[in-house]
Scaffold this active site. Structure first.
Site, mmCIF file in Angstrom:
data_model
loop_
_atom_site.group_PDB
_atom_site.id
_atom_site.type_symbol
_atom_site.label_atom_id
_atom_site.label_comp_id
_atom_site.label_asym_id
_atom_site.label_seq_id
_atom_site.Cartn_x
_atom_site.Cartn_y
_atom_site.Cartn_z
ATOM 1 N N THR A 246 0.807 -1.224 0.000
ATOM 2 C CA THR A 246 0.000 0.000 0.000
ATOM 3 C C THR A 246 0.837 1.270 0.000
ATOM 4 O O THR A 246 0.278 2.365 -0.049
ATOM 5 C CB THR A 246 -0.946 0.018 1.213
ATOM 6 O OG1 THR A 246 -0.207 -0.279 2.397
ATOM 7 C CG2 THR A 246 -2.050 -1.009 1.047
ATOM 8 N N LYS A 248 3.805 2.087 2.199
ATOM 9 C CA LYS A 248 4.378 2.587 3.453
ATOM 10 C C LYS A 248 5.839 3.020 3.262
ATOM 11 O O LYS A 248 6.225 4.117 3.655
ATOM 12 C CB LYS A 248 4.273 1.508 4.537
ATOM 13 C CG LYS A 248 2.849 1.081 4.860
ATOM 14 C CD LYS A 248 2.801 0.065 5.975
ATOM 15 C CE LYS A 248 3.379 -1.275 5.558
ATOM 16 N NZ LYS A 248 2.609 -1.923 4.475
ATOM 17 N N THR A 249 6.623 2.153 2.656
ATOM 18 C CA THR A 249 8.031 2.490 2.418
ATOM 19 C C THR A 249 8.156 3.619 1.410
ATOM 20 O O THR A 249 9.035 4.487 1.545
ATOM 21 C CB THR A 249 8.786 1.242 1.919
ATOM 22 O OG1 THR A 249 8.594 0.172 2.849
ATOM 23 C CG2 THR A 249 10.264 1.525 1.784
ATOM 24 N N GLU A 466 -17.841 -24.611 -14.855
ATOM 25 C CA GLU A 466 -17.779 -23.154 -14.980
ATOM 26 C C GLU A 466 -19.112 -22.572 -15.445
ATOM 27 O O GLU A 466 -19.492 -21.473 -15.037
ATOM 28 C CB GLU A 466 -16.654 -22.752 -15.945
ATOM 29 C CG GLU A 466 -15.264 -23.206 -15.526
ATOM 30 C CD GLU A 466 -14.881 -22.714 -14.140
ATOM 31 O OE1 GLU A 466 -15.363 -21.654 -13.717
ATOM 32 O OE2 GLU A 466 -14.094 -23.404 -13.460
ATOM 33 N N HIS A 469 -21.217 -22.122 -12.368
ATOM 34 C CA HIS A 469 -20.909 -20.872 -11.665
ATOM 35 C C HIS A 469 -21.565 -19.678 -12.352
ATOM 36 O O HIS A 469 -22.151 -18.799 -11.699
ATOM 37 C CB HIS A 469 -19.393 -20.651 -11.634
ATOM 38 C CG HIS A 469 -18.671 -21.522 -10.653
ATOM 39 N ND1 HIS A 469 -19.039 -21.633 -9.335
ATOM 40 C CD2 HIS A 469 -17.575 -22.333 -10.799
ATOM 41 C CE1 HIS A 469 -18.220 -22.469 -8.709
ATOM 42 N NE2 HIS A 469 -17.325 -22.910 -9.572
#
Length: 650
Positions: A246, A248-249, A466, A469
């Site tokens: 995300t 941070k560094t 599939e 689904h």
């Protein structure tokens, strides 16, 4: 199976500029080089100057009796050196001696090991008993140091000492010199005016709230009087918390680039070493350096490596060195004033395991949470990572942002890079929209494996799986919009149904149940068409079981259990061998989960039975085309109520 979208600039130096080279002076390592060269020379030269050893019988018959010996030197009462007369060296029997450049002129030419001086003298006297006085050989005695023996003892110690010196020089090369005793110094990388970071806040996209809080800290370092004149105190520490990828560094690097103050950067694991006390020593040295260069910033990445909780539950995993390092870190965070100009930044994605003493106000006063970006933030992140890419005019950045919900900044960067690699592999001049779609599919589902051999029967089962689904999710209103269906093997899966998930902050009970039903669509279709089920639904069943247990045990969505939750946000219960509820409650939870999944499966099977003809049609189309897109789905199943973005075809 259902595959959901889840959650330096270099300084230019002109050719005319000739930077001054530092003067060449005496370096300590020259001593080591000289020492090694000397040892090598001694090793290779010694065999060349080695004198040949002979027996007494050979010496008596071939040399002494022939009056070829000029003199004899007894050394340390152990060996006798034989010197041959120069005029006799031309004799063929001395050819081996005369060709040796080191011994032919000065000698000695031969040596004899003597048992004792008295015995040697007696034998020599007996041989020369009939010689004339001028024919007798002169004997002298000398005491010498045995350098060969001394070197054989000193050389191994010298090599070991040299090895350890070079090793400790390598350990201390970080910014702390080369002394053996500097391994307790901080290994933090210093970024200052000479080595400033080229990343700024312009390179950080999609983190508006977090960026605004960090900008305030940078402004304090540049203009502290604006805050201090009103009595305000800038936070001592800022903790960046969020999922992996995300930014941070990246945020910390941007702070280093914007603040233009000394920036000390290191990882939490660099504090802990095999030597006892090194971690605490490095913490002290780090803060000492930061105070000397104030105003400054200290950035500790992955602080959970050293800041883990010291609770009693972790006592059996206690690492004394890590605890000592944490205690020293806590002391240092309390040991400097609020407006001394030293600010500590830390980043972690495991804030739940950090020690509470580390997170309290006064140490890390401000916690900044970096969450997964929303659509608008993803649009900004795509804009940043698309700058260096040569893209075609058909690339729809807004569509890419819509089709990547749940993606982090690192995921988006990976998609952009993969798209460029795919276009380069196809020898294209520009990166097209199709390349970005293919890169997205590869990042989410894995590499396409068209060469995987699948039998006709298995392919038919996968197609109906599939299709099950797709048909189930199409008629369930709380399921995400279907984008495409594929039976091309990708990654570990043999087929996949692709959805466009909506971004929800909360999920209702009906949404949970519809999602479970859609996940069971593949297995229900197999049983409906073939009257038999296969192992292909393993991933679906695993996901369904977890969702059902979350509904019953965590979210309080079960009528029988009522509004109860056994979720532990602190993670402490995970360390117990037992469960935080009784055996009777465990039996009840298992029964409710089983009833929930069974009822959802029956509901899905009834739904597919009602639309069996559409299921068969879609399965036949999948066997023919392998990939079915939204347009074909609408022709078979009709128009769905939910709106789906256009132009989503690869």
């Amino acid at each position: 199976m259902i595959s959901n979208f889840k959650n330096s600039k270099n300084k230019n130096v002109s050719e005319n500029e000739n930077p001054k080279k530092p003067p060449i002076g005496f370096k300590p390592y020259w001593i080591y080089i000289f020492f090694l060269v000397s040892m090598v020379l001694l090793i290779f030269i010694n065999p060349l100057i080695k004198t040949k050893e002979i027996s007494w019988l050979n010496f008596e018959n071939k040399m002494l009796s022939k009056h070829d010996v000029a003199k004899i030197v007894v050394v340390n009462k152990e060996i006798a050196e034989i010197y041959i007369k120069p005029e006799r060296l031309s004799d063929p029997k001395y050819f081996e001696v005369s060709k040796n450049a080191f011994t032919s002129t000065i000698g000695p030419h031969y040596v004899i090991q003597i048992g004792s001086v008295e015995s040697f003298e007696n034998k020599l006297f007996q041989v020369q008993e009939g010689f004339l006085p001028e024919e007798k050989v002169e004997i002298t005695y000398q005491s010498r140091a045995n350098w060969g023996s001394i070197l054989s003892w000193l050389l191994p110690f010298g090599v070991l000492i040299l090895f350890w010196i070079l090793m400790f020089r390598g350990m201390g090369r970080g910014n702390v010199g080369s002394s053996v005793f500097n391994f307790g110094k901080s290994t933090a990388k210093l970024i200052d005016k000479d080595t400033k970071s080229t990343i700024t806040f312009k390179d950080v996209a999609g983190l508006r709230e977090a960026k605004s809080e960090v900008e305030e800290i940078v402004d304090f370092l540049k203009n502290p009087e604006t805050y201090t004149k009103l009595g305000a105190k800038i936070p001592k520490g800022v903790m960046l918390v969020g999922p992996t990828g995300t930014g941070k560094t990246l945020m910390a690097k941007a702070v280093a680039g914007e603040a233009q103050v000394p920036f000390f950067s290191l990882s939490g694991s660099e504090f802990v070493e095999m030597f006892v006390g090194v971690g605490a020593s490095r913490v002290r040295d780090l803060f000492k350096q930061a105070k000397e260069k104030a105003p400054s910033i200290i950035f500790i990445d992955e602080i959970d490596a050293v800041g883990r909780s010291r609770s009693k539950l972790n006592s059996f995993q206690t690492n004394d060195e890590r605890e000592n390092t944490l205690n020293q870190l806590l002391t240092e965070l309390d040991g400097f004033g609020t407006n001394t100009g030293v600010i500590v930044l830390a980043a972690t994605n495991r804030a739940d395991i950090l020690d509470k003493a580390l997170l309290r106000p006064g140490r890390f006063d401000r916690h900044i949470y970096l969450e997964l970006p929303n659509k608008q933030e993803r649009l900004e992140i795509f804009g940043v990572h698309l700058r260096p890419i040569k893209k075609s005019e058909d690339v729809d950045v807004e569509l890419l942002a819509s089709l990547s919900p749940g993606f982090s900044g690192a995921d988006i960067a990976n998609i952009c890079n993969e798209a460029a690699l795919i276009a380069a592999r196809k020898k294209k001049e520009e990166v097209e929209q199709k390349d970005f779609m293919e890169a997205r599919d590869r990042v989410v589902g894995g590499l396409e494996r068209k060469g995987k051999i699948i039998s006709a029967k298995e392919k038919e089962i996968v197609a109906h799986h599939e299709a099950g689904h797709a048909v189930a999710s199409w008629y369930l209103k709380n399921v995400d919009s279907l984008v495409k269906v594929s039976i091309i093997p990708r990654g570990k899966s043999l087929g996949s149904a692709w959805y466009l998930p909506e971004e929800h902050q909360i999920i209702t009970k009906s949404q949970f149940i519809d999602q479970i039903c859609a996940s069971l669509g593949g297995r229900a279709a197999e049983e409906l068409i073939f009257n038999e089920v296969s192992s292909g639904a393993l991933d679906d069943l695993e996901k369904v079981t977890k969702q059902a247990y979350n509904m019953v045990a965590f979210y309080g969505l079960n009528d029988e259990l009522g509004p109860m939750s056994f979720y532990d946000s602190t993670g402490e219960n995970e360390r117990f061998l037992g469960k935080p509820y009784s055996e009777n409650m465990a039996v009840l939870i298992d029964k409710e989960v089983q009833d929930l999944i069974t009822s959802a499966y029956l509901r899905t099977k009834n739904l597919l039975t009602e639309h069996e003809s559409e299921l068969e049609t879609l399965a036949e189309l999948l066997l023919k085309k392998e990939v079915v897109y939204l347009e074909d789905l609408e022709k078979i199943l009709g128009k769905r109520i939910k709106d789906i973005p256009l132009n989503i075809k690869d």
